[in-house]
Design a protein around this motif. Sequence first.
Motif, PDB file in Angstrom:
ATOM      1  N   LEU A 123     -27.582  41.500 -33.933  1.00 44.26           N
ATOM      2  CA  LEU A 123     -27.414  40.638 -35.108  1.00 44.26           C
ATOM      3  C   LEU A 123     -28.755  40.133 -35.642  1.00 44.26           C
ATOM      4  O   LEU A 123     -28.877  39.787 -36.807  1.00 44.26           O
ATOM      5  N   VAL A 124     -29.771  40.085 -34.752  1.00 43.07           N
ATOM      6  CA  VAL A 124     -31.100  39.664 -35.203  1.00 43.07           C
ATOM      7  C   VAL A 124     -31.628  40.633 -36.271  1.00 43.07           C
ATOM      8  O   VAL A 124     -32.286  40.235 -37.222  1.00 43.07           O
ATOM      9  N   THR A 125     -31.294  41.903 -36.130  1.00 41.79           N
ATOM     10  CA  THR A 125     -31.808  42.896 -37.087  1.00 41.79           C
ATOM     11  C   THR A 125     -31.023  42.876 -38.398  1.00 41.79           C
ATOM     12  O   THR A 125     -31.406  43.543 -39.352  1.00 41.79           O
ATOM     13  N   LEU A 129     -26.164  39.818 -29.699  1.00 41.32           N
ATOM     14  CA  LEU A 129     -27.067  38.881 -30.381  1.00 41.32           C
ATOM     15  C   LEU A 129     -28.323  39.609 -30.885  1.00 41.32           C
ATOM     16  O   LEU A 129     -28.761  39.403 -32.020  1.00 41.32           O
TER      17      LEU A 129
END
Lengths: 209, 209
Positions: free
Chosen positions: B165-167, B162
């Motif tokens: 995926l934030v980046t 997660l």
Amino acid sequence: MDSAQLLDILGNENRRRILQLLSHKPCYVSEIADRLSVGPKAILDHLDMLERAGLIECSNEQRRKYFHIAGNVQLEVSVSPHLYGVETNSIMISVEEQRRLRQEYSSMALLNLNDELRRLHSLRRELMLAQRSTQARIAELMNLCAEMIDQIISDHLEAEILLALVTGTRRVEMLSEELNIPANKIDKGLHQLKEKGMIIERQKKWYIR
Amino acid sequence: MDSAQLLDILGNENRRRILQLLSHKPCYVSEIADRLSVGPKAILDHLDMLERAGLIECSNEQRRKYFHIAGNVQLEVSVSPHLYGVETNSIMISVEEQRRLRQEYSSMALLNLNDELRRLHSLRRELMLAQRSTQARIAELMNLCAEMIDQIISDHLEAEILLALVTGTRRVEMLSEELNIPANKIDKGLHQLKEKGMIIERQKKWYIR
């Protein structure tokens, strides 16, 4: 941390892989060895070097030593025909700014933080492009200066000293260290250039005139 | 030139000293050995590596092989608790821009070029400061995201995926390579996160929702 130390550290692929891994999550030694398929002995040596440089730290959790990235640095290297520069900066955010940011973002959902990150990354990219074009101009200008100096100065040493002074005022010792030339030779070159009316001395510093 | 190759090159102090020396003037082998007080055999090995990477070139003058910097690159490395990034950019200036610059500067004396260089250097510094503060914000935001994810996800693998995926959006293979975790495990983690309603898949890419 100085730039030479940071470049020595980053000059090894496995140390780079360790830093990348730890940027995703804190890890313990055998976990790093496992993920990178590198022996634990070598990993320990790398971790030791990274820890001594202040780039990583370890904390004990559930009887295990977890390593995480502690450093907050930015390194910039420029290599151009008449320009070589290395700079390392510690990135710091003040306590007030940190508090302000946390307040501002505390009510946001992960998705919104995600959008904000995207916005910041694109801002960062724009700044990088602006910086690149500035560096291109600097490099081109240095080329021009080198050509101009070649036309007006025939002595190699004088030309070299003059080009170094174009990038900024210097003392004898700085020039000597930077050009790897004994100070007495530099001093002689400086006085020849002074006699030609090309440079002047003010408080032991030399300037183009 | 890729970043790994450039970092491998810059990881050696003598290669850095050679680049710095050549940024002042083109040199021949024994001159470099002499100035740096390093044996010619070692210098030759370093020069060979630098030449193969395209960072330097040599030209024949007065029966001697002179080496000069050919590359025009900028390298940027960021190391922060949840951020590790390396980027190398070739710096190019278009032929038209080059012509324009030369026209603009051709009538200037060395002293004026000196002023212009100073102006460009201070612009570069301002851009660097802006970039540093942007990176500080990104680093702080990543810390916040990591804390937030720790609160809502208990599974280590899911949390790691997660945060990655934030980046930015990723495919399974990219995540697998970046996190050094087998693709089948990543795939399992992604589907668990999808069932929890935290991410969605679109054309084999995964997004935060």
